[in-house]
Motif scaffolding. Structure first.
Motif: not given
Length: 190
Positions: A105-114, A134-136, A150-152, A166-169
Motif C-alpha cells: 500500500x501507499x504508506x508501505x505499512x501493509x504488504x499482500x503476498x500471493x 500458504x497462497x495468500x 486460506x489453507x495453511x 491464520x493470525x500470527x503475532x
C-alpha cells in the motif's frame, strides 16, 4: 389587412430571432468529453531489483522489502511486486516472508503476498525454524503481524499443523489457526 401584417411582422421577426439564437447556442455549445485516463490503473514507474528499507529514529533498519521488479501506480499509490521478500530482524530472530507476487500500500505499512507464500521464522537462540506455507498472506510490517484466510501448513521441526485461516503475532510469538485444524506432533524427548 395590410395593417395587420405590419403589426405581426415585428413579432414574427422576434420569434425567428429567438429560435435562431436557441439553435445557435446548441450548435456551438461544446459537448464535455469524459476525461480519459482518470479511471485507469496505468503504471508511472517500473523498477528492477528494488529494495525498500524502513529505519527507526536512530537509523537502525526496522525491516527490508526487496523485489525483482516493482511497478508503481499513481492512481492509488500502490506498488505491485514481482518475487517480493520481506525481512524483519529483531533480537528474538529473523522473520522472512517471500512469494511469487505482492502488493504494497501507499504508506508501505501493509504488504499482500500471493502465489506460494513462505513465512520463515529463524530464532536467534538455536531453536528449530518454523515455516508457514500458504497462497495468500497480509503482513502488517510495523506491527509484526500476519494473517490469511486460506489453507495453511505450519512446520516446526518434525511437527506439522494444517488449517484454514491464520493470525500470527510475532511480538507475542503466537499462532492462531481459525478452522479445520489437523496436526502431527513429534513427541520425541530431547
Amino acid at each position: 389587412m395590410r395593417n395587420r401584417v405590419s403589426n405581426l411582422l415585428p413579432i414574427i421577426l422576434a420569434v425567428m430571432l429567438a429560435s435562431m439564437t436557441l439553435w445557435l447556442r446548441f450548435a456551438v455549445e461544446t459537448v464535455e468529453m469524459p476525461k480519459l485516463g482518470t479511471n485507469r490503473h496505468d503504471p508511472d514507474a517500473i523498477v528492477s531489483n528494488v529494495s525498500i528499507v524502513r529505519m527507526d529514529e536512530r537509523g537502525v533498519p526496522r525491516f527490508q522489502l526487496t523485489a525483482k521488479q516493482m511497478t508503481h501506480f499513481p492512481d492509488n499509490d500502490s506498488m505491485d511486486l514481482f518475487e517480493p521478500v520481506f525481512v524483519r530482524a529483531t533480537a528474538d530472530g529473523t522473520l522472512h516472508v517471500s512469494s511469487g507476487k505482492g502488493v504494497v500500500n501507499q504508506s508501505v505499512q501493509v504488504a499482500t503476498f500471493q502465489d506460494n507464500v513462505n513465512l520463515l521464522r529463524e530464532p536467534a537462540s538455536g531453536k528449530s525454524k518454523l515455516r508457514v506455507q500458504t497462497e495468500y498472506m497480509q503482513v502488517f510490517m510495523e506491527k509484526e503481524f500476519a494473517r490469511t484466510d486460506r489453507p495453511v501448513t505450519i512446520t516446526h521441526g518434525n511437527s506439522t499443523l494444517n488449517g484454514i485461516g491464520l493470525e500470527y503475532d510475532k511480538k507475542s510469538n503466537q499462532f492462531n489457526l481459525k478452522s479445520n485444524v489437523q496436526g502431527v506432533f513429534d513427541a520425541r524427548k530431547k
